[in-house]
Design a protein around this motif. Structure first.
Motif, PDB file in Angstrom:
ATOM      1  N   VAL A 190      69.872 116.252  74.052  1.00 64.08           N
ATOM      2  CA  VAL A 190      71.297 115.879  74.172  1.00 64.08           C
ATOM      3  C   VAL A 190      71.837 116.951  74.561  1.00 64.08           C
ATOM      4  CG1 VAL A 190      70.360 113.469  73.508  1.00 64.08           C
ATOM      5  CG2 VAL A 190      71.514 114.858  71.436  1.00 64.08           C
ATOM      6  N   GLN A 191      70.973 117.862  74.325  1.00 63.00           N
ATOM      7  CA  GLN A 191      72.141 119.356  74.308  1.00 63.00           C
ATOM      8  C   GLN A 191      73.064 119.661  75.213  1.00 63.00           C
ATOM      9  OE1 GLN A 191      70.623 123.566  74.573  1.00 63.00           O
ATOM     10  NE2 GLN A 191      72.082 124.861  74.789  1.00 63.00           N
ATOM     11  N   SER A 251      68.785 125.073  65.667  1.00 60.47           N
ATOM     12  CA  SER A 251      67.630 125.532  64.443  1.00 60.47           C
ATOM     13  C   SER A 251      68.113 124.198  62.904  1.00 60.47           C
ATOM     14  CB  SER A 251      67.734 127.245  64.015  1.00 60.47           C
ATOM     15  OG  SER A 251      68.423 127.219  63.181  1.00 60.47           O
ATOM     16  N   ARG A 252      67.950 124.585  62.089  1.00 56.27           N
ATOM     17  CA  ARG A 252      68.412 124.233  60.291  1.00 56.27           C
ATOM     18  C   ARG A 252      69.789 123.517  60.227  1.00 56.27           C
ATOM     19  NH1 ARG A 252      64.061 122.363  57.246  1.00 56.27           N
ATOM     20  NH2 ARG A 252      61.881 123.754  57.493  1.00 56.27           N
ATOM     21  N   ILE A 253      70.511 125.098  61.287  1.00 51.79           N
ATOM     22  CA  ILE A 253      71.677 125.215  61.597  1.00 51.79           C
ATOM     23  C   ILE A 253      72.297 125.156  62.750  1.00 51.79           C
ATOM     24  CG2 ILE A 253      73.788 126.904  60.507  1.00 51.79           C
ATOM     25  CD1 ILE A 253      71.788 127.799  58.769  1.00 51.79           C
ATOM     26  N   LEU A 254      72.535 123.943  62.729  1.00 52.70           N
ATOM     27  CA  LEU A 254      73.264 123.963  63.695  1.00 52.70           C
ATOM     28  C   LEU A 254      75.075 124.631  64.508  1.00 52.70           C
ATOM     29  CD1 LEU A 254      73.656 122.454  66.856  1.00 52.70           C
ATOM     30  CD2 LEU A 254      74.965 120.514  65.655  1.00 52.70           C
ATOM     31  N   ILE A 313      68.159 119.195  61.049  1.00 57.57           N
ATOM     32  CA  ILE A 313      69.497 119.525  60.724  1.00 57.57           C
ATOM     33  C   ILE A 313      70.615 119.547  59.396  1.00 57.57           C
ATOM     34  CG2 ILE A 313      71.926 120.268  62.451  1.00 57.57           C
ATOM     35  CD1 ILE A 313      70.803 119.958  64.748  1.00 57.57           C
ATOM     36  N   ASP A 314      69.890 120.492  58.658  1.00 58.20           N
ATOM     37  CA  ASP A 314      70.911 120.929  57.311  1.00 58.20           C
ATOM     38  C   ASP A 314      72.395 120.829  57.260  1.00 58.20           C
ATOM     39  OD1 ASP A 314      68.062 120.127  56.267  1.00 58.20           O
ATOM     40  OD2 ASP A 314      67.882 122.020  56.377  1.00 58.20           O
ATOM     41  N   GLU A 315      73.073 121.609  58.163  1.00 60.13           N
ATOM     42  CA  GLU A 315      73.651 122.434  58.482  1.00 60.13           C
ATOM     43  C   GLU A 315      74.383 121.851  58.998  1.00 60.13           C
ATOM     44  OE1 GLU A 315      76.618 126.277  56.695  1.00 60.13           O
ATOM     45  OE2 GLU A 315      73.906 125.819  56.034  1.00 60.13           O
ATOM     46  N   ILE A 316      76.311 122.698  59.745  1.00 57.05           N
ATOM     47  CA  ILE A 316      76.822 122.663  60.849  1.00 57.05           C
ATOM     48  C   ILE A 316      77.776 123.760  60.970  1.00 57.05           C
ATOM     49  CG2 ILE A 316      78.686 121.145  62.513  1.00 57.05           C
ATOM     50  CD1 ILE A 316      76.761 119.024  62.045  1.00 57.05           C
ATOM     51  N   ARG A 317      77.349 124.790  61.232  1.00 55.65           N
ATOM     52  CA  ARG A 317      78.508 125.316  61.144  1.00 55.65           C
ATOM     53  C   ARG A 317      79.253 125.996  62.828  1.00 55.65           C
ATOM     54  NH1 ARG A 317      75.099 130.681  58.251  1.00 55.65           N
ATOM     55  NH2 ARG A 317      74.258 129.573  57.097  1.00 55.65           N
ATOM     56  N   ASP A 358      83.176 115.626  62.821  1.00 54.89           N
ATOM     57  CA  ASP A 358      83.270 115.163  64.207  1.00 54.89           C
ATOM     58  C   ASP A 358      81.765 115.630  64.587  1.00 54.89           C
ATOM     59  OD1 ASP A 358      85.464 114.321  64.296  1.00 54.89           O
ATOM     60  OD2 ASP A 358      86.028 115.709  65.989  1.00 54.89           O
ATOM     61  N   LEU A 359      80.836 116.243  64.594  1.00 56.98           N
ATOM     62  CA  LEU A 359      79.704 116.151  64.480  1.00 56.98           C
ATOM     63  C   LEU A 359      78.597 115.874  62.874  1.00 56.98           C
ATOM     64  CD1 LEU A 359      79.720 119.714  66.459  1.00 56.98           C
ATOM     65  CD2 LEU A 359      79.498 117.891  67.171  1.00 56.98           C
ATOM     66  N   ALA A 360      79.548 115.520  62.167  1.00 58.68           N
ATOM     67  CA  ALA A 360      78.053 115.419  60.799  1.00 58.68           C
ATOM     68  C   ALA A 360      77.324 114.259  61.125  1.00 58.68           C
ATOM     69  CB  ALA A 360      79.325 115.035  59.790  1.00 58.68           C
ATOM     70  N   SER A 361      77.999 113.589  61.629  1.00 59.18           N
ATOM     71  CA  SER A 361      76.628 112.609  62.417  1.00 59.18           C
ATOM     72  C   SER A 361      75.159 113.000  63.041  1.00 59.18           C
ATOM     73  CB  SER A 361      76.936 111.486  63.700  1.00 59.18           C
ATOM     74  OG  SER A 361      77.295 112.627  64.592  1.00 59.18           O
ATOM     75  N   LEU A 362      75.204 114.104  63.459  1.00 61.88           N
ATOM     76  CA  LEU A 362      74.221 114.956  63.792  1.00 61.88           C
ATOM     77  C   LEU A 362      73.562 115.704  62.506  1.00 61.88           C
ATOM     78  CD1 LEU A 362      75.347 116.793  66.519  1.00 61.88           C
ATOM     79  CD2 LEU A 362      73.705 114.619  66.764  1.00 61.88           C
ATOM     80  N   LYS A 363      73.131 115.590  61.477  1.00 59.47           N
ATOM     81  CA  LYS A 363      73.353 116.334  59.954  1.00 59.47           C
ATOM     82  C   LYS A 363      71.874 115.292  59.789  1.00 59.47           C
ATOM     83  CE  LYS A 363      76.633 118.319  57.151  1.00 59.47           C
ATOM     84  NZ  LYS A 363      77.394 119.233  56.353  1.00 59.47           N
TER      85      LYS A 363
END
Length: 159
Positions: A113-114, A143-146, A71-75, A98-103
């Motif tokens: 873990v969805q 995908s590459r982008i959450l 995962i490169d990016e979270i949108r 908050d979700l930055a730990s998933l990057k």
């Protein structure tokens, strides 16, 4: 005597035709042989290239399997929000933080873990500029982008 001359000319004509035809067949035969050799070499080259193409396809499949998709990016996309744009933007940034730990995590790990991700964000509350905003996750695309699709409601103002 005229008959002899006539036979001589006919004989010479036939000998010339036979020699000319033989010469043409010889030249034509040599060119056909050259063409057959070129055809055979092209067939061999084609076989070699087909085998090489197959091996490259196999190695590409193996490389794709081995390739780690992270995962490169979270949108975060807010659906049907009646919030002010600044509050919505701050809430989106807070959620992304908050979700930055998933990057950098593998997509497969996050997909496993969805359910926990849905549960964690089921009813998330943020206090932004004195307003309590409740965030609910509707859909998660991994995908590459959450990509999170959420709804947001104001619970209490002036806290």
């Amino acid at each position: 005597m005229k008959i002899m001359l006539w036979k001589r000319y006919v004989a010479l004509l036939l000998i010339g035709a036979i020699l000319g035809g033989s010469g043409m067949l010889f030249i034509y035969g040599r060119e056909m042989e050259q063409m057959m050799l070129v055809k055979r070499s092209l067939e061999l080259l084609n076989e070699k290239l087909m085998e090489e193409n197959q091996s490259l396809k196999q190695s590409e499949k193996v490389a794709r399997r081995k390739q780690e998709v992270v995962i490169d990016e979270i949108r975060v996309t807010v659906l049907d929000s009646k919030l002010h744009e600044t509050i919505q933007l701050q809430m989106t940034r807070q959620l992304e933080k908050d979700l930055a730990s998933l990057k950098g995590k593998k997509v497969e790990q996050v997909a496993e873990v969805q359910e926990m991700l849905h549960e964690m964000l089921r009813r998330r509350e943020y206090i932004i500029e004195g307003t309590m905003v409740e965030v609910r996750v509707k859909t998660v695309a991994i995908s590459r982008i959450l990509h999170l699709f959420v709804t947001a409601e104001v619970k209490r103002e002036d806290i």
